[in-house]
Write a protein that holds these residues in place. Structure first.
Motif, short mmCIF file in Angstrom:
data_model
loop_
_atom_site.label_atom_id
_atom_site.label_comp_id
_atom_site.label_asym_id
_atom_site.label_seq_id
_atom_site.Cartn_x
_atom_site.Cartn_y
_atom_site.Cartn_z
N ALA A 114 0.83 -1.21 0.00
CA ALA A 114 0.00 0.00 0.00
C ALA A 114 0.87 1.26 0.00
O ALA A 114 0.60 2.23 0.70
CB ALA A 114 -0.97 -0.01 1.18
N GLU A 115 1.92 1.21 -0.80
CA GLU A 115 2.86 2.34 -0.94
C GLU A 115 2.83 2.82 -2.38
O GLU A 115 2.62 2.03 -3.30
CB GLU A 115 4.27 1.88 -0.55
N HIS A 116 3.04 4.11 -2.57
CA HIS A 116 3.08 4.64 -3.93
C HIS A 116 4.32 4.11 -4.65
O HIS A 116 5.43 4.20 -4.12
CB HIS A 116 3.13 6.18 -3.91
N PRO A 117 4.16 3.59 -5.85
CA PRO A 117 5.31 3.07 -6.60
C PRO A 117 6.41 4.12 -6.83
O PRO A 117 7.59 3.79 -6.81
CB PRO A 117 4.71 2.61 -7.93
N GLN A 118 6.01 5.39 -7.03
CA GLN A 118 7.01 6.44 -7.24
C GLN A 118 7.86 6.66 -5.99
O GLN A 118 9.08 6.82 -6.09
CB GLN A 118 6.34 7.78 -7.63
N THR A 119 7.23 6.64 -4.86
CA THR A 119 7.95 6.79 -3.59
C THR A 119 8.89 5.62 -3.39
O THR A 119 10.06 5.79 -3.04
CB THR A 119 6.96 6.85 -2.40
N PHE A 120 8.39 4.44 -3.65
CA PHE A 120 9.19 3.23 -3.49
C PHE A 120 10.38 3.25 -4.44
O PHE A 120 11.50 2.89 -4.06
CB PHE A 120 8.30 2.00 -3.75
N ASN A 121 10.16 3.70 -5.68
CA ASN A 121 11.24 3.79 -6.66
C ASN A 121 12.31 4.79 -6.21
O ASN A 121 13.51 4.53 -6.33
CB ASN A 121 10.69 4.20 -8.03
N ALA A 122 11.88 5.93 -5.67
CA ALA A 122 12.85 6.94 -5.18
C ALA A 122 13.70 6.37 -4.05
O ALA A 122 14.90 6.66 -3.96
CB ALA A 122 12.11 8.20 -4.72
N ILE A 123 13.09 5.54 -3.23
CA ILE A 123 13.83 4.91 -2.12
C ILE A 123 14.85 3.92 -2.67
O ILE A 123 16.01 3.92 -2.27
CB ILE A 123 12.87 4.23 -1.12
N THR A 124 14.43 3.10 -3.62
CA THR A 124 15.36 2.09 -4.17
C THR A 124 16.48 2.71 -5.01
O THR A 124 17.49 2.07 -5.25
CB THR A 124 14.63 1.02 -5.02
N LYS A 125 16.30 3.94 -5.43
CA LYS A 125 17.36 4.65 -6.16
C LYS A 125 18.27 5.44 -5.21
O LYS A 125 19.23 6.06 -5.64
CB LYS A 125 16.76 5.62 -7.19
N GLY A 126 17.93 5.44 -3.92
CA GLY A 126 18.75 6.15 -2.93
C GLY A 126 18.49 7.64 -2.89
O GLY A 126 19.27 8.40 -2.32
N LYS A 127 17.37 8.08 -3.45
CA LYS A 127 17.05 9.51 -3.50
C LYS A 127 16.15 9.95 -2.34
O LYS A 127 15.93 11.13 -2.15
CB LYS A 127 16.37 9.86 -4.82
N ARG A 128 15.63 8.99 -1.61
CA ARG A 128 14.72 9.28 -0.51
C ARG A 128 15.04 8.34 0.64
O ARG A 128 15.35 7.17 0.42
CB ARG A 128 13.29 9.07 -1.01
#
Length: 163
Positions: free
Chosen positions: A36-50
């Motif tokens: 139940a997480e936004h894919p964009q947020t999750f992607n930013a985390i996996t890229k090390g940007k968040r």
């Protein structure tokens, strides 16, 4: 903390998470939606940007069967590494050994000693006293000074105050 993640201390937990998802052949988008997480947020985390939040880390750990707190510990070690890097850029040479008149055109307290290293080294080795040169050599190291000034700078005659 899970022993297999020990080697990742100091690396952004999102990058480690990305590797773990690939290792398990899980796609990011469906995994994010399952949490139940936004894919964009999750992607930013996996890229090390968040940064990884506590609540999301707990959800991910539960879903992947990881020991509770593993990703949070990685986040803390990453934060520590970033803070140490910030502090390292604030370090300055011993200003009591450098004449303010040497940097007459700027406020010596506001110099970014890392970013402006080339200009500082040149100025001190062109106009500074032996004590000032020694301090800059100590602060930046021989390799950095030689890369800026060449090996000639280390063997030049001392510049005296009355010249």
């Amino acid at each position: 903390m899970d022993g297999r993640f020990e080697k990742y201390k100091g690396i952004h937990p999102g990058i480690v998470l990305d590797r773990e998802l690939k290792r398990r052949a899980l796609k990011q988008r469906p995994f994010a939606l399952a949490l139940a997480e936004h894919p964009q947020t999750f992607n930013a985390i996996t890229k090390g940007k968040r940064n990884l939040t506590t609540s999301l880390a707990l959800k991910i750990e539960r879903e992947l069967g990881l020991e509770e707190g593993t990703l949070l510990v990685l986040q803390v070690f990453y934060d520590i590494r970033k803070e140490k890097e910030k502090l390292a850029t604030r370090i300055a040479p011993n200003l009591s050994l450098l004449r303010k008149t040497l940097f007459w055109d700027t406020e010596i307290e506001k110099i970014d000693w890392q970013q402006q290293s080339t200009a500082v080294i040149r100025r001190v080795f062109e106009r500074g006293s032996e004590a000032e040169k020694a301090e800059i050599l100590r602060f930046y190291g021989k390799a950095k000074v030689v890369s800026v000034m060449g090996s000639v700078a280390l063997s030049t005659e001392p510049i005296t105050e009355d010249e």
